[in-house]
Design a protein around this motif. Structure first.
Motif, PDB file in Angstrom:
ATOM      1  N   ALA A 287       0.877  -1.176   0.114  1.00  0.00           N
ATOM      2  CA  ALA A 287       0.225   0.102  -0.026  1.00  0.00           C
ATOM      3  C   ALA A 287       0.756   1.140  -0.161  1.00  0.00           C
ATOM      4  N   GLY A 288       0.476   2.200  -0.710  1.00  0.00           N
ATOM      5  CA  GLY A 288       1.210   3.541  -0.852  1.00  0.00           C
ATOM      6  C   GLY A 288       2.246   3.275  -2.246  1.00  0.00           C
ATOM      7  N   GLY A 289       2.454   2.350  -2.704  1.00  0.00           N
ATOM      8  CA  GLY A 289       3.581   2.025  -3.529  1.00  0.00           C
ATOM      9  C   GLY A 289       2.825   2.336  -5.401  1.00  0.00           C
ATOM     10  N   TYR A 290       3.500   1.963  -6.176  1.00  0.00           N
ATOM     11  CA  TYR A 290       3.099   2.022  -7.494  1.00  0.00           C
ATOM     12  C   TYR A 290       3.484   1.052  -8.417  1.00  0.00           C
ATOM     13  N   LEU A 291       2.592   0.866  -9.556  1.00  0.00           N
ATOM     14  CA  LEU A 291       2.877   0.112 -10.527  1.00  0.00           C
ATOM     15  C   LEU A 291       2.317   0.660 -11.980  1.00  0.00           C
ATOM     16  N   ARG A 292       3.053   0.233 -12.950  1.00  0.00           N
ATOM     17  CA  ARG A 292       2.812   0.637 -14.530  1.00  0.00           C
ATOM     18  C   ARG A 292       2.344  -0.604 -15.137  1.00  0.00           C
ATOM     19  N   LEU A 293       1.085  -0.463 -15.558  1.00  0.00           N
ATOM     20  CA  LEU A 293       0.585  -1.482 -16.633  1.00  0.00           C
ATOM     21  C   LEU A 293       0.693  -1.011 -17.839  1.00  0.00           C
ATOM     22  N   SER A 294       1.109  -2.048 -18.671  1.00  0.00           N
ATOM     23  CA  SER A 294       1.120  -1.773 -20.290  1.00  0.00           C
ATOM     24  C   SER A 294       0.234  -2.640 -20.825  1.00  0.00           C
TER      25      SER A 294
ATOM     26  N   SER B 215      -6.940   4.641 -35.070  1.00  0.00           N
ATOM     27  CA  SER B 215      -7.476   6.088 -35.181  1.00  0.00           C
ATOM     28  C   SER B 215      -8.894   6.491 -34.985  1.00  0.00           C
ATOM     29  N   ASN B 216      -9.378   7.296 -34.023  1.00  0.00           N
ATOM     30  CA  ASN B 216     -10.600   7.467 -33.557  1.00  0.00           C
ATOM     31  C   ASN B 216     -11.094   6.514 -32.738  1.00  0.00           C
ATOM     32  N   TRP B 217     -10.192   5.540 -32.196  1.00  0.00           N
ATOM     33  CA  TRP B 217     -10.609   4.745 -31.175  1.00  0.00           C
ATOM     34  C   TRP B 217     -10.394   4.921 -29.946  1.00  0.00           C
ATOM     35  N   ARG B 218     -11.180   4.602 -28.977  1.00  0.00           N
ATOM     36  CA  ARG B 218     -10.762   4.560 -27.542  1.00  0.00           C
ATOM     37  C   ARG B 218     -10.141   3.590 -26.906  1.00  0.00           C
ATOM     38  N   MET B 219      -9.158   3.892 -26.116  1.00  0.00           N
ATOM     39  CA  MET B 219      -8.392   2.855 -25.295  1.00  0.00           C
ATOM     40  C   MET B 219      -8.558   2.983 -23.846  1.00  0.00           C
ATOM     41  N   GLY B 220      -8.686   1.857 -23.216  1.00  0.00           N
ATOM     42  CA  GLY B 220      -9.345   2.081 -21.783  1.00  0.00           C
ATOM     43  C   GLY B 220      -8.769   0.787 -20.946  1.00  0.00           C
ATOM     44  N   TRP B 221      -9.246   1.156 -19.658  1.00  0.00           N
ATOM     45  CA  TRP B 221      -8.693   0.205 -18.613  1.00  0.00           C
ATOM     46  C   TRP B 221      -9.995  -0.068 -17.630  1.00  0.00           C
ATOM     47  N   PHE B 222     -10.231  -1.322 -17.560  1.00  0.00           N
ATOM     48  CA  PHE B 222     -11.286  -1.746 -16.393  1.00  0.00           C
ATOM     49  C   PHE B 222     -10.397  -2.413 -15.469  1.00  0.00           C
TER      50      PHE B 222
ATOM     51  N   TYR C 102     -10.258   6.153 -19.817  1.00  0.00           N
ATOM     52  CA  TYR C 102      -9.952   6.011 -21.328  1.00  0.00           C
ATOM     53  C   TYR C 102      -9.090   7.219 -21.657  1.00  0.00           C
ATOM     54  N   ILE C 103      -8.319   6.785 -22.906  1.00  0.00           N
ATOM     55  CA  ILE C 103      -7.574   7.613 -23.640  1.00  0.00           C
ATOM     56  C   ILE C 103      -7.975   7.633 -25.196  1.00  0.00           C
ATOM     57  N   MET C 104      -8.321   8.778 -25.739  1.00  0.00           N
ATOM     58  CA  MET C 104      -8.619   8.758 -27.115  1.00  0.00           C
ATOM     59  C   MET C 104      -7.227   8.564 -27.975  1.00  0.00           C
ATOM     60  N   TRP C 105      -7.263   7.732 -28.839  1.00  0.00           N
ATOM     61  CA  TRP C 105      -5.816   7.245 -29.459  1.00  0.00           C
ATOM     62  C   TRP C 105      -5.316   8.567 -30.240  1.00  0.00           C
TER      63      TRP C 105
ATOM     64  N   ALA D   6       4.179   5.196 -31.502  1.00  0.00           N
ATOM     65  CA  ALA D   6       5.289   4.546 -32.201  1.00  0.00           C
ATOM     66  C   ALA D   6       5.265   2.871 -31.670  1.00  0.00           C
ATOM     67  N   LYS D   7       4.815   2.647 -30.610  1.00  0.00           N
ATOM     68  CA  LYS D   7       5.062   1.342 -30.044  1.00  0.00           C
ATOM     69  C   LYS D   7       3.641   0.538 -29.890  1.00  0.00           C
ATOM     70  N   ASN D   8       2.660   1.449 -30.111  1.00  0.00           N
ATOM     71  CA  ASN D   8       1.294   0.965 -30.020  1.00  0.00           C
ATOM     72  C   ASN D   8       1.055   0.364 -28.637  1.00  0.00           C
ATOM     73  N   LEU D   9       1.422   1.157 -27.654  1.00  0.00           N
ATOM     74  CA  LEU D   9       1.145   0.647 -26.236  1.00  0.00           C
ATOM     75  C   LEU D   9       0.342   1.661 -25.675  1.00  0.00           C
ATOM     76  N   VAL D  10      -0.258   1.252 -24.591  1.00  0.00           N
ATOM     77  CA  VAL D  10      -1.254   2.023 -23.797  1.00  0.00           C
ATOM     78  C   VAL D  10      -0.730   1.893 -22.295  1.00  0.00           C
ATOM     79  N   TYR D  11      -0.393   2.531 -21.477  1.00  0.00           N
ATOM     80  CA  TYR D  11       0.029   2.426 -20.252  1.00  0.00           C
ATOM     81  C   TYR D  11      -1.064   3.057 -19.103  1.00  0.00           C
ATOM     82  N   LEU D  12      -0.828   2.713 -17.993  1.00  0.00           N
ATOM     83  CA  LEU D  12      -1.794   3.097 -16.839  1.00  0.00           C
ATOM     84  C   LEU D  12      -0.816   3.123 -15.497  1.00  0.00           C
TER      85      LEU D  12
END
Length: 125
Positions: free
Chosen positions: A13-20, A29-36, A49-52, A74-80
């Motif tokens: 608890a209190g820490g961090y992580l980055r999901l890819s 293009s014009n797509w939404r990328m999101g996390w659940f 969500y983020i608009m691509w 460039a890498k076609n990656l989405v991060y959280l």
């Protein structure tokens, strides 16, 4: 379309992580990328969500200010990026995508066309 999420794990608890999330199979293009996420015994919860193309973002109240979504064209990656993690953030996290039109009601899990396989995040208290 294929989505592959990775980066989950065990954190205090209190820490961090980055999901890819690696996205492939079409031009987003014009797509939404999101996390659940889905915690044990609970339904799927929309997070962000983020608009691509434009990079416009939106966050659920439960994570706003702690989580940040971003994308790398460039890498076609989405991060959280998840900071100040709490025990209640423990869940399986899914990356999702869909066209802008089909995901207008973006908080509804059924509106998203494609789902990744999920990655487990466990926050110990």
């Amino acid at each position: 379309v294929q989505l592959q999420a990775f980066g989950g794990g065990l954190v205090q608890a209190g820490g961090y992580l980055r999901l890819s999330c690696a996205a492939s199979g079409r031009t987003f293009s014009n797509w939404r990328m999101g996390w659940f996420r889905q915690a044990p015994g609970k339904g799927r919860e929309f997070l962000s969500y983020i608009m691509w193309n434009s990079g416009r973002t939106y966050y659920a109240g439960s994570v706003e200010g702690r989580f940040t979504i971003s994308r790398d064209h460039a890498k076609n990656l989405v991060y959280l990026q998840m900071n100040s993690l709490k025990a209640e953030d423990t869940a399986v996290y899914y990356c999702v995508t869909g066209s802008q039109s089909t995901t207008e009601l973006f908080t509804e899990s059924g509106k998203w066309s494609y789902w990744g396989q999920g990655t487990q995040v466990t926050v110990s208290s």
